[in-house]
Write a protein that holds these residues in place. Sequence first.
Motif, mmCIF file in Angstrom:
data_model
loop_
_atom_site.group_PDB
_atom_site.id
_atom_site.type_symbol
_atom_site.label_atom_id
_atom_site.label_comp_id
_atom_site.label_asym_id
_atom_site.label_seq_id
_atom_site.Cartn_x
_atom_site.Cartn_y
_atom_site.Cartn_z
ATOM 1 N N ILE A 1 35.576 44.921 39.766
ATOM 2 C CA ILE A 1 36.028 46.276 40.077
ATOM 3 C C ILE A 1 34.970 47.039 40.872
ATOM 4 O O ILE A 1 35.302 47.875 41.748
ATOM 5 C CB ILE A 1 36.417 47.053 38.791
ATOM 6 C CG1 ILE A 1 37.201 48.315 39.135
ATOM 7 C CG2 ILE A 1 35.195 47.350 37.945
ATOM 8 C CD1 ILE A 1 38.540 48.052 39.767
ATOM 9 N N ASP B 1 45.499 52.835 43.107
ATOM 10 C CA ASP B 1 46.726 52.055 42.897
ATOM 11 C C ASP B 1 46.725 50.778 43.732
ATOM 12 O O ASP B 1 47.229 49.741 43.280
ATOM 13 C CB ASP B 1 47.959 52.894 43.245
ATOM 14 C CG ASP B 1 48.238 53.978 42.215
ATOM 15 O OD1 ASP B 1 47.659 53.905 41.113
ATOM 16 O OD2 ASP B 1 49.023 54.900 42.528
ATOM 17 N N GLU C 1 44.583 48.209 41.995
ATOM 18 C CA GLU C 1 45.309 47.627 40.868
ATOM 19 C C GLU C 1 46.359 46.625 41.343
ATOM 20 O O GLU C 1 46.521 45.550 40.752
ATOM 21 C CB GLU C 1 45.977 48.733 40.049
ATOM 22 C CG GLU C 1 45.013 49.636 39.303
ATOM 23 C CD GLU C 1 44.189 48.880 38.266
ATOM 24 O OE1 GLU C 1 44.744 47.952 37.624
ATOM 25 O OE2 GLU C 1 43.000 49.197 38.106
ATOM 26 N N LEU D 1 44.562 43.323 42.679
ATOM 27 C CA LEU D 1 43.971 42.521 41.605
ATOM 28 C C LEU D 1 45.058 41.863 40.753
ATOM 29 O O LEU D 1 44.913 40.702 40.345
ATOM 30 C CB LEU D 1 43.067 43.397 40.727
ATOM 31 C CG LEU D 1 41.791 43.926 41.391
ATOM 32 C CD1 LEU D 1 40.988 44.761 40.396
ATOM 33 C CD2 LEU D 1 40.934 42.786 41.946
ATOM 34 N N LYS D 2 46.129 42.578 40.507
ATOM 35 C CA LYS D 2 47.230 41.994 39.737
ATOM 36 C C LYS D 2 47.909 40.886 40.531
ATOM 37 O O LYS D 2 48.235 39.825 40.001
ATOM 38 C CB LYS D 2 48.242 43.068 39.367
ATOM 39 C CG LYS D 2 49.378 42.559 38.484
ATOM 40 C CD LYS D 2 50.289 43.697 38.038
ATOM 41 C CE LYS D 2 51.386 43.162 37.118
ATOM 42 N NZ LYS D 2 52.284 44.263 36.645
ATOM 43 N N GLU E 1 45.905 37.789 40.439
ATOM 44 C CA GLU E 1 45.568 37.395 39.070
ATOM 45 C C GLU E 1 44.095 37.622 38.734
ATOM 46 O O GLU E 1 43.440 36.788 38.108
ATOM 47 C CB GLU E 1 45.940 35.925 38.837
ATOM 48 C CG GLU E 1 47.435 35.650 39.020
ATOM 49 C CD GLU E 1 47.807 34.201 38.762
ATOM 50 O OE1 GLU E 1 47.100 33.306 39.268
ATOM 51 O OE2 GLU E 1 48.793 33.957 38.047
ATOM 52 N N ASP F 1 43.326 40.928 37.590
ATOM 53 C CA ASP F 1 43.362 42.188 36.850
ATOM 54 C C ASP F 1 42.706 42.083 35.478
ATOM 55 O O ASP F 1 42.282 43.094 34.905
ATOM 56 C CB ASP F 1 44.789 42.713 36.727
ATOM 57 C CG ASP F 1 45.768 41.670 36.213
ATOM 58 O OD1 ASP F 1 45.615 40.494 36.581
ATOM 59 O OD2 ASP F 1 46.680 42.030 35.447
ATOM 60 N N ASP F 2 42.614 40.858 34.947
ATOM 61 C CA ASP F 2 41.933 40.676 33.655
ATOM 62 C C ASP F 2 40.482 40.230 33.839
ATOM 63 O O ASP F 2 39.807 39.860 32.882
ATOM 64 C CB ASP F 2 42.681 39.663 32.789
ATOM 65 C CG ASP F 2 42.777 38.284 33.438
ATOM 66 O OD1 ASP F 2 42.564 38.186 34.670
ATOM 67 O OD2 ASP F 2 43.052 37.307 32.718
ATOM 68 N N LYS G 1 38.259 42.199 35.761
ATOM 69 C CA LYS G 1 37.601 43.360 36.376
ATOM 70 C C LYS G 1 36.123 43.491 36.011
ATOM 71 O O LYS G 1 35.308 43.947 36.817
ATOM 72 C CB LYS G 1 38.325 44.641 35.974
ATOM 73 C CG LYS G 1 39.717 44.784 36.545
ATOM 74 C CD LYS G 1 40.346 46.078 36.052
ATOM 75 C CE LYS G 1 41.788 46.198 36.509
ATOM 76 N NZ LYS G 1 42.423 47.427 35.966
ATOM 77 N N CYS H 1 41.089 40.127 48.319
ATOM 78 C CA CYS H 1 41.358 41.503 47.891
ATOM 79 C C CYS H 1 40.463 42.501 48.624
ATOM 80 O O CYS H 1 40.912 43.582 49.037
ATOM 81 C CB CYS H 1 41.152 41.638 46.384
ATOM 82 S SG CYS H 1 42.376 40.756 45.389
#
Length: 251
Positions: free
Chosen positions: A89, A106, A109, A112-113, A116, A118-119, A121, A139
């Motif tokens: 992040i 946003d 987010e 990253l989602k 894959e 987002d978990d 960060k 990203c």
Amino acid sequence: MLEVKNVTKRYGKNLACDDVSFTLEPGSLTVLLGPNGAGKSTIIKSIIGFLKYQGSITVNGINNKTTEARKYLGYIPELPSLYPTLTVIEHMEFIARAYKLTDYKDRIEMLLKRFELDDKKKKFGDELSKGMQQKLNLCLGLLPDPDIILLDEPMLGLDPHAIKELKNCIEEMRRAGKTMLISTHIIDSVDMLWDRTIIMQGGKIRANVTRNEIEGSGKNLEDLFFEVTEGIEKESVSEKSSAGEAAGEDK
């Protein structure tokens, strides 16, 4: 519009790019193909402003090395270059602030989602696997949402899900009118819609044709690639053979 005119780049005695010229029209997707060592990465690094070169490169008529031109350019390098002590992040925040982005939370987010991460960060750069590093690399390059984006071997090291998502992103950017240049030596990786292909070998452009021109000839991209590159190799071998025979006759 991105215009590359008569660009030549040497590394010592090695001629990496030899009088390279081409134009990327607004909203087009161009595939830059060539075997390893063809000069693809060198021309991309010249466009983004990392290298000194002879010739001219302009972005919407502006010299590519100016601050104004760089606002339009985005770059996803072949190899990720991450900070080992920054988290995922923090990397994203760093790019957002460097580009002076606003309302970017946003989008971070979403990216990253989508890839894959987002978990992940809070994971540091040196804690990520090579595949995860490449996904973060994507990203970071996509975050500023540039008008012109250069992708150098973007699918190397990605898992099938990430490849699918990247191709979806590319198609979405194409529909949004972005100008893209995708460099690769893996022909199968560019089966998405594209408008033009440029084939390089030995630092030179060997072919610069549209998709319609290729399809109108009854060939596919793979046919053209091997016809061009293997034809050049055969000519080179023939020239060396002839030179050797001539040298033997002179003795």
